[in-house]
Design a protein around this motif. Sequence first.
Motif, PDB file in Angstrom:
ATOM      1  N   PHE A 313       0.924  -1.190   0.016  1.00 45.00           N
ATOM      2  CA  PHE A 313       0.027   0.011  -0.045  1.00 45.00           C
ATOM      3  C   PHE A 313       0.931   1.454  -0.044  1.00 45.00           C
ATOM      4  CE2 PHE A 313      -2.402  -3.329   1.891  1.00 45.00           C
ATOM      5  CZ  PHE A 313      -3.720  -3.268   1.448  1.00 45.00           C
ATOM      6  N   TYR A 314       0.891   2.022  -1.050  1.00 40.24           N
ATOM      7  CA  TYR A 314       1.792   3.222  -1.323  1.00 40.24           C
ATOM      8  C   TYR A 314       0.824   4.304  -0.871  1.00 40.24           C
ATOM      9  CZ  TYR A 314       4.529  -0.147  -3.846  1.00 40.24           C
ATOM     10  OH  TYR A 314       5.432  -1.214  -4.525  1.00 40.24           O
ATOM     11  N   GLY A 315       1.483   5.098   0.096  1.00 39.28           N
ATOM     12  CA  GLY A 315       0.389   6.090   0.586  1.00 39.28           C
ATOM     13  C   GLY A 315       1.513   7.364   0.902  1.00 39.28           C
ATOM     14  N   ASP A 316       1.000   8.454   0.821  1.00 39.63           N
ATOM     15  CA  ASP A 316       1.918   9.909   0.789  1.00 39.63           C
ATOM     16  C   ASP A 316       2.745   9.947   2.080  1.00 39.63           C
ATOM     17  OD1 ASP A 316      -0.217  10.560   2.099  1.00 39.63           O
ATOM     18  OD2 ASP A 316      -0.997  11.901   0.609  1.00 39.63           O
ATOM     19  N   LYS A 317       2.626   9.191   3.262  1.00 36.90           N
ATOM     20  CA  LYS A 317       3.090   9.250   4.477  1.00 36.90           C
ATOM     21  C   LYS A 317       3.954   7.966   4.712  1.00 36.90           C
ATOM     22  CE  LYS A 317      -0.094  12.324   6.811  1.00 36.90           C
ATOM     23  NZ  LYS A 317      -0.977  12.601   8.099  1.00 36.90           N
ATOM     24  N   ALA A 318       3.533   6.978   4.247  1.00 40.40           N
ATOM     25  CA  ALA A 318       4.321   5.732   4.179  1.00 40.40           C
ATOM     26  C   ALA A 318       3.969   4.640   3.395  1.00 40.40           C
ATOM     27  CB  ALA A 318       4.076   5.119   5.782  1.00 40.40           C
ATOM     28  N   LEU A 327       3.595  -7.587   8.755  1.00 38.81           N
ATOM     29  CA  LEU A 327       3.317  -6.173   8.162  1.00 38.81           C
ATOM     30  C   LEU A 327       4.734  -5.658   8.318  1.00 38.81           C
ATOM     31  CD1 LEU A 327       0.335  -4.486  10.001  1.00 38.81           C
ATOM     32  CD2 LEU A 327       0.312  -5.634   7.908  1.00 38.81           C
ATOM     33  N   VAL A 328       5.110  -4.677   7.299  1.00 33.92           N
ATOM     34  CA  VAL A 328       6.202  -3.842   7.323  1.00 33.92           C
ATOM     35  C   VAL A 328       5.983  -2.483   6.879  1.00 33.92           C
ATOM     36  CG1 VAL A 328       8.397  -3.851   6.323  1.00 33.92           C
ATOM     37  CG2 VAL A 328       7.809  -5.914   6.627  1.00 33.92           C
ATOM     38  N   LEU A 329       6.314  -1.508   7.832  1.00 32.54           N
ATOM     39  CA  LEU A 329       5.906  -0.290   7.279  1.00 32.54           C
ATOM     40  C   LEU A 329       7.355   0.438   7.346  1.00 32.54           C
ATOM     41  CD1 LEU A 329       3.693   2.042   7.741  1.00 32.54           C
ATOM     42  CD2 LEU A 329       4.243   2.340  10.196  1.00 32.54           C
ATOM     43  N   MET A 330       7.225   1.373   6.289  1.00 32.65           N
ATOM     44  CA  MET A 330       8.382   2.490   5.910  1.00 32.65           C
ATOM     45  C   MET A 330       7.781   3.832   5.918  1.00 32.65           C
ATOM     46  SD  MET A 330      11.451   2.687   5.410  1.00 32.65           S
ATOM     47  CE  MET A 330      12.637   3.622   5.107  1.00 32.65           C
ATOM     48  N   PRO A 331       7.990   4.503   6.788  1.00 31.58           N
ATOM     49  CA  PRO A 331       7.614   6.000   7.079  1.00 31.58           C
ATOM     50  C   PRO A 331       8.425   6.813   6.016  1.00 31.58           C
ATOM     51  CG  PRO A 331       7.908   5.313   9.156  1.00 31.58           C
ATOM     52  CD  PRO A 331       8.593   4.097   8.290  1.00 31.58           C
ATOM     53  N   LEU A 332       7.712   7.838   5.712  1.00 34.82           N
ATOM     54  CA  LEU A 332       8.486   8.830   4.800  1.00 34.82           C
ATOM     55  C   LEU A 332       9.522   9.586   5.580  1.00 34.82           C
ATOM     56  CD1 LEU A 332       8.394  10.622   2.090  1.00 34.82           C
ATOM     57  CD2 LEU A 332       6.661  12.130   3.249  1.00 34.82           C
ATOM     58  N   GLY A 333      10.343   9.876   5.099  1.00 32.79           N
ATOM     59  CA  GLY A 333      11.728  10.833   5.809  1.00 32.79           C
ATOM     60  C   GLY A 333      12.976  10.158   5.739  1.00 32.79           C
ATOM     61  N   GLN A 334      14.191  10.691   5.665  1.00 33.88           N
ATOM     62  CA  GLN A 334      15.426  10.210   5.608  1.00 33.88           C
ATOM     63  C   GLN A 334      15.727   9.669   6.973  1.00 33.88           C
ATOM     64  OE1 GLN A 334      18.253  13.494   4.919  1.00 33.88           O
ATOM     65  NE2 GLN A 334      17.500  13.545   2.713  1.00 33.88           N
ATOM     66  N   ASN A 335      16.421   8.552   6.750  1.00 30.79           N
ATOM     67  CA  ASN A 335      16.995   7.734   7.944  1.00 30.79           C
ATOM     68  C   ASN A 335      15.783   7.153   8.755  1.00 30.79           C
ATOM     69  OD1 ASN A 335      19.589   8.565   7.419  1.00 30.79           O
ATOM     70  ND2 ASN A 335      19.032  10.602   8.523  1.00 30.79           N
ATOM     71  N   GLN A 336      14.640   6.825   8.218  1.00 31.59           N
ATOM     72  CA  GLN A 336      13.618   6.174   8.855  1.00 31.59           C
ATOM     73  C   GLN A 336      13.833   4.693   8.775  1.00 31.59           C
ATOM     74  OE1 GLN A 336      10.967   6.956  10.476  1.00 31.59           O
ATOM     75  NE2 GLN A 336      10.927   9.264   9.825  1.00 31.59           N
ATOM     76  N   GLN A 337      13.460   3.990   9.804  1.00 34.11           N
ATOM     77  CA  GLN A 337      13.891   2.279   9.785  1.00 34.11           C
ATOM     78  C   GLN A 337      12.436   1.747   9.565  1.00 34.11           C
ATOM     79  OE1 GLN A 337      16.823   0.797  10.513  1.00 34.11           O
ATOM     80  NE2 GLN A 337      17.700   2.972  10.050  1.00 34.11           N
TER      81      GLN A 337
END
Length: 425
Positions: A313-318, A327-337
């Motif tokens: 699911f490609y969202g504009d925040k994650a 589940l694997v969540l990748m938030p927006l922003g540099q150096n996010q884990q």
Amino acid sequence: MDRRTFIKRTSLGTAAVVSGFHTPLFAQSPKLKIGLIGSGWYGMVIAKAALKVGGVEVVAVCDVDSEHLKNSAAEIETLQGSRPKEFKDYRDLLNMRGLEAVLIGTPPQWHALQFIAACEKGLPIYCEKPLAYDVEEGKAMMKATQKAGNIVQIGFQRRQSEAFKKAKELINDGTTGKIRQIGAQIHYRPGEADTTVQSPPASLDWDAWCGPAPKLPYKPSIGHMAWRLEKEYGNGHLVDWGIHHIDIIRTIMGFEAPESIYATGSLEILKGRITTPDTLTATINFADCPVIWQHRLWGPGDLNPQFNNGVFFYGDKATLFASDNKLVLMPLGQNQQHQEMDIPTPDAQERHLAEFIQAVKTKNRNWVSCTTEDAFQSTTAVQLAMISYETGSEVKWDASKNTVSDNAAAAKLLARPYREGYKRP
């Protein structure tokens, strides 16, 4: 890796008991008397799930393979203490006195006729996915259910997955932002199967197994267990296995029918072994955002194997990746884990059967989570994708009329001719 091995490896640790459903309701007498139509591999999967839930007795089994019939009856007798009656013809099973519900676990070419016959008896039905082999069959099944007013649950058991429920929660609470695009994929390598034309096993009535579908010369690669990648019976990987992801996407996002579909692919690597695309990309356009399906039945799959089977699911925040148990969540922003969440649901199959049993015992259809009408939407989406692939054209769907718009070649494939001796519903 073949499909059965894939399922086995991702299902280790499955609980034998559905703790949440052993309620006084299910324990009460008399037990719900159910019949099983199609007692091969997956027919027995759903029958055993029903027995684990409790409150049922399998009083009849039906199969056109005498070995399946004998072995399934013996296994059920071991599990429940009584031997079900055995039938070769599903119509004889449906005429059995005292029958209260049926489970349908046959290949898709048989679903419509058996389902509608059960509706005409007024019986509750649990039917495996896909709903039907073709779109017009699905429409006839909806009509039969509406006329009968019977309780129906279609076997999209991933609706019970706690991981997918959590994905819906994260999307709804704004964690991902607005979902702009969705990707789904299941990459795997089918096992080898014998493609030599030969006589069917002595126990198998191949003519009856083929039913209203074309009767192809028998070979093990299109028979028991292997029919899923044969165009005339299973209609390919997207229709057989990928349909689960399309259905759960619809469930999570609240999508109805797609507006248009365009699919491209090829059959090169596995040519001569299967008759449906080994490589496929389908863009399924729903009103709110597109869903892009892809599969490769060759090669190593994704760079990260954990993403071989799941939904992005490609969202504009994650970006959120969701699979049956993780589940694997990748938030927006540099150096996010990446945030990884293991959320297994080992009893999803049992939960889905439990809903059906609960609905039948209480005579309350609100318990079921996948009605005939809902299953029609998911099934039609993948059927239209295969029609797009076959015709090499964009397929536009008119949901108000349940038909294809402005594409005669595609519209012609909404219903295939039945074999002589069988009448379309």
